[in-house]
Design a protein around this motif. Sequence first.
Motif, PDB file in Angstrom:
ATOM      1  N   PRO A 134       0.676  -1.339  -0.278  1.00 11.71           N
ATOM      2  CA  PRO A 134       0.332   0.034  -0.267  1.00 11.71           C
ATOM      3  C   PRO A 134       1.094   1.545  -0.460  1.00 11.71           C
ATOM      4  O   PRO A 134       1.980   1.575   0.068  1.00 11.71           O
ATOM      5  CB  PRO A 134      -0.687   0.260   0.789  1.00 11.71           C
ATOM      6  N   THR A 135       0.219   2.386  -0.749  1.00  5.68           N
ATOM      7  CA  THR A 135       1.303   3.738  -0.560  1.00  5.68           C
ATOM      8  C   THR A 135       0.066   5.150   0.310  1.00  5.68           C
ATOM      9  O   THR A 135      -1.038   4.216   0.745  1.00  5.68           O
ATOM     10  CB  THR A 135       1.064   3.958  -1.869  1.00  5.68           C
ATOM     11  N   ASN A 136       0.457   5.960   0.306  1.00  5.70           N
ATOM     12  CA  ASN A 136      -0.667   7.063   1.024  1.00  5.70           C
ATOM     13  C   ASN A 136      -1.986   7.159  -0.191  1.00  5.70           C
ATOM     14  O   ASN A 136      -2.656   7.813  -0.081  1.00  5.70           O
ATOM     15  CB  ASN A 136       0.052   8.184   1.538  1.00  5.70           C
ATOM     16  N   TYR A 137      -1.112   6.554  -1.331  1.00  3.76           N
ATOM     17  CA  TYR A 137      -2.567   7.265  -2.701  1.00  3.76           C
ATOM     18  C   TYR A 137      -3.562   6.416  -2.417  1.00  3.76           C
ATOM     19  O   TYR A 137      -3.687   4.805  -2.490  1.00  3.76           O
ATOM     20  CB  TYR A 137      -2.305   6.902  -4.201  1.00  3.76           C
ATOM     21  N   PRO A 138      -5.014   6.523  -2.974  1.00  8.92           N
ATOM     22  CA  PRO A 138      -5.682   6.104  -2.481  1.00  8.92           C
ATOM     23  C   PRO A 138      -6.513   5.071  -2.931  1.00  8.92           C
ATOM     24  O   PRO A 138      -7.546   4.261  -2.698  1.00  8.92           O
ATOM     25  CB  PRO A 138      -7.320   7.071  -1.461  1.00  8.92           C
ATOM     26  N   ASP A 139      -6.483   4.899  -4.122  1.00  7.99           N
ATOM     27  CA  ASP A 139      -6.398   4.168  -4.903  1.00  7.99           C
ATOM     28  C   ASP A 139      -5.837   3.177  -5.609  1.00  7.99           C
ATOM     29  O   ASP A 139      -4.369   3.499  -5.678  1.00  7.99           O
ATOM     30  CB  ASP A 139      -7.259   5.116  -6.488  1.00  7.99           C
ATOM     31  N   TRP A 180       2.738  -6.770 -17.017  1.00  6.97           N
ATOM     32  CA  TRP A 180       2.154  -6.001 -17.279  1.00  6.97           C
ATOM     33  C   TRP A 180       3.728  -4.697 -15.750  1.00  6.97           C
ATOM     34  O   TRP A 180       3.783  -4.291 -14.804  1.00  6.97           O
ATOM     35  CB  TRP A 180       1.694  -5.060 -16.196  1.00  6.97           C
ATOM     36  N   GLN A 181       5.187  -6.078 -15.028  1.00 11.76           N
ATOM     37  CA  GLN A 181       5.898  -5.756 -14.502  1.00 11.76           C
ATOM     38  C   GLN A 181       6.510  -4.610 -15.168  1.00 11.76           C
ATOM     39  O   GLN A 181       7.069  -4.159 -13.998  1.00 11.76           O
ATOM     40  CB  GLN A 181       6.541  -7.021 -14.223  1.00 11.76           C
ATOM     41  N   PRO A 182       6.873  -3.731 -16.123  1.00  9.09           N
ATOM     42  CA  PRO A 182       8.025  -2.894 -16.583  1.00  9.09           C
ATOM     43  C   PRO A 182       7.066  -1.782 -16.519  1.00  9.09           C
ATOM     44  O   PRO A 182       7.546  -0.748 -15.114  1.00  9.09           O
ATOM     45  CB  PRO A 182       8.379  -3.128 -17.906  1.00  9.09           C
ATOM     46  N   VAL A 183       5.852  -1.804 -16.179  1.00  5.44           N
ATOM     47  CA  VAL A 183       4.863  -0.990 -15.645  1.00  5.44           C
ATOM     48  C   VAL A 183       4.875  -0.336 -14.143  1.00  5.44           C
ATOM     49  O   VAL A 183       5.180   0.440 -13.387  1.00  5.44           O
ATOM     50  CB  VAL A 183       3.069  -1.015 -16.546  1.00  5.44           C
ATOM     51  N   SER A 235       4.950   1.089  -8.527  1.00  5.05           N
ATOM     52  CA  SER A 235       4.747   0.914  -7.263  1.00  5.05           C
ATOM     53  C   SER A 235       5.133   1.692  -5.924  1.00  5.05           C
ATOM     54  O   SER A 235       4.425   1.498  -5.001  1.00  5.05           O
ATOM     55  CB  SER A 235       5.156  -0.729  -7.440  1.00  5.05           C
ATOM     56  N   ASP A 236       5.714   2.372  -6.040  1.00  5.00           N
ATOM     57  CA  ASP A 236       6.152   3.802  -5.285  1.00  5.00           C
ATOM     58  C   ASP A 236       5.558   4.390  -4.838  1.00  5.00           C
ATOM     59  O   ASP A 236       5.003   5.013  -3.660  1.00  5.00           O
ATOM     60  CB  ASP A 236       7.484   4.480  -5.717  1.00  5.00           C
ATOM     61  N   GLN A 275       6.803   0.493 -24.552  1.00 10.26           N
ATOM     62  CA  GLN A 275       7.560   1.723 -24.479  1.00 10.26           C
ATOM     63  C   GLN A 275       7.048   1.785 -23.137  1.00 10.26           C
ATOM     64  O   GLN A 275       5.759   2.687 -22.630  1.00 10.26           O
ATOM     65  CB  GLN A 275       6.393   2.527 -25.316  1.00 10.26           C
ATOM     66  N   PRO A 276       7.238   0.856 -22.384  1.00 12.17           N
ATOM     67  CA  PRO A 276       7.158   0.775 -20.236  1.00 12.17           C
ATOM     68  C   PRO A 276       6.816   2.063 -19.639  1.00 12.17           C
ATOM     69  O   PRO A 276       6.563   2.754 -19.047  1.00 12.17           O
ATOM     70  CB  PRO A 276       7.454  -0.106 -19.806  1.00 12.17           C
ATOM     71  N   ASP A 277       8.516   3.433 -20.494  1.00 10.33           N
ATOM     72  CA  ASP A 277       8.628   4.441 -19.167  1.00 10.33           C
ATOM     73  C   ASP A 277       7.123   5.950 -20.225  1.00 10.33           C
ATOM     74  O   ASP A 277       6.758   5.926 -19.531  1.00 10.33           O
ATOM     75  CB  ASP A 277       9.503   5.464 -20.115  1.00 10.33           C
ATOM     76  N   ALA A 278       6.560   5.881 -21.027  1.00  9.03           N
ATOM     77  CA  ALA A 278       6.031   6.338 -21.643  1.00  9.03           C
ATOM     78  C   ALA A 278       4.753   5.752 -21.227  1.00  9.03           C
ATOM     79  O   ALA A 278       4.133   6.930 -20.849  1.00  9.03           O
ATOM     80  CB  ALA A 278       5.994   6.193 -23.468  1.00  9.03           C
ATOM     81  N   VAL A 279       3.950   4.607 -21.201  1.00  8.70           N
ATOM     82  CA  VAL A 279       2.970   3.935 -20.118  1.00  8.70           C
ATOM     83  C   VAL A 279       2.811   4.643 -18.939  1.00  8.70           C
ATOM     84  O   VAL A 279       1.683   4.955 -18.506  1.00  8.70           O
ATOM     85  CB  VAL A 279       2.669   2.048 -20.887  1.00  8.70           C
ATOM     86  N   ALA A 280       3.410   4.175 -17.934  1.00 13.36           N
ATOM     87  CA  ALA A 280       3.886   4.860 -16.694  1.00 13.36           C
ATOM     88  C   ALA A 280       3.757   5.781 -16.445  1.00 13.36           C
ATOM     89  O   ALA A 280       2.905   7.017 -15.355  1.00 13.36           O
ATOM     90  CB  ALA A 280       5.157   3.945 -15.973  1.00 13.36           C
ATOM     91  N   THR A 281       3.953   7.128 -17.632  1.00 17.93           N
ATOM     92  CA  THR A 281       4.512   8.790 -17.139  1.00 17.93           C
ATOM     93  C   THR A 281       2.339   9.009 -17.818  1.00 17.93           C
ATOM     94  O   THR A 281       2.199   9.764 -16.956  1.00 17.93           O
ATOM     95  CB  THR A 281       5.582   8.860 -18.359  1.00 17.93           C
ATOM     96  N   HIS A 282       1.956   8.494 -18.324  1.00 20.19           N
ATOM     97  CA  HIS A 282       0.583   8.361 -19.089  1.00 20.19           C
ATOM     98  C   HIS A 282      -0.228   7.928 -17.636  1.00 20.19           C
ATOM     99  O   HIS A 282      -0.596   9.015 -17.888  1.00 20.19           O
ATOM    100  CB  HIS A 282       0.441   8.087 -20.435  1.00 20.19           C
TER     101      HIS A 282
END
Length: 309
Positions: free
Chosen positions: A18-23, A38-41, A46-47, A288-295
């Motif tokens: 879990p993180t501080n983000y509620p969703d 999905w692991q690269p994204v 996950s932080d 494109q995991p960087d782009a996907v994660a960023t978006h």
Amino acid sequence: MATIEILGVPHAYELTAPTNYPDTLVFIHGWLNSRGYWQPVISRLSDDFQCLSYDLRGFGESQQKLKTDFSQEQNYFSQSTKSSRAVVDSFDSVYTPAAYTQDLADILKQLNVKSAWLIGHSLGGTIALWGAAHMPECVKGVICINSGGGIYLKEAFEQFRSAGQRFLQVRPKWLGQLPLIDLLFTRASVARPLERNWARQRVIDFVVADPEAALGALLDSTTEEEINCLPQLVAQLKQPIYFLAGAEDKVMEPKYVRHLASFHPLFSYCGDNVIEIPDCGHLAMLEQPDAVATHIRSVVKNQSSVVNC
């Protein structure tokens, strides 16, 4: 590997801390794939967000028993190809996107996930849209990746379904042992070759997928009724819905992604809800995991201001 049993099938899943983000971000893979894609994204997100990924029923490790003998499978396909219409009828309530949505609801309930963003790839995107409709109190938004459609072209879909059936028949147990077979999967449906480890995983997922689930999910998600229902489904959703499209995707071309996205209010009220990723084919999370994660991070973090604009 953790599992949750649904309809007698153990569903493999992974849940980050879990993180501080509620969703919670819930990742739903596509046809003949598995949660590992999905692991690269997830490793990039996950932080900041708790992330849940799981294998759909009949795919990856969500099976009662992984098959090692394909003789029964070949017999199954030889019978099923005699009447694809009968196959569709027999799977009607088992492998539809709506049925997979019920599996998802059970998983979220058992894991006590009460607030989620659904992120689905290809077929997983359709399941995510159904999830938003069926669980409006839980699902805060949806991000579809390489997923769209809503236009039923009879001849094209009949050819696609027939080709899919033939494709599934060519799955001898020794296929994964063929030298260099993974090289074929480095280039299939992508804009540029994947790393060999992902190609090998694609071979594994192709070989081990349960035959009934693989064929049932293919046929049940591509009926005329199912395809024509998608625009109506998107139009009624109140949550923010976004679409990430691969500019070079030949499986789900950007024009079809944009077509389905146009039925959601965000398309006209707050600007375009389609984000096109350059130099990207049908496996955006691997290409494109960087782009996907960023978006994903941008959409989820900014969803309140986007919805209210």
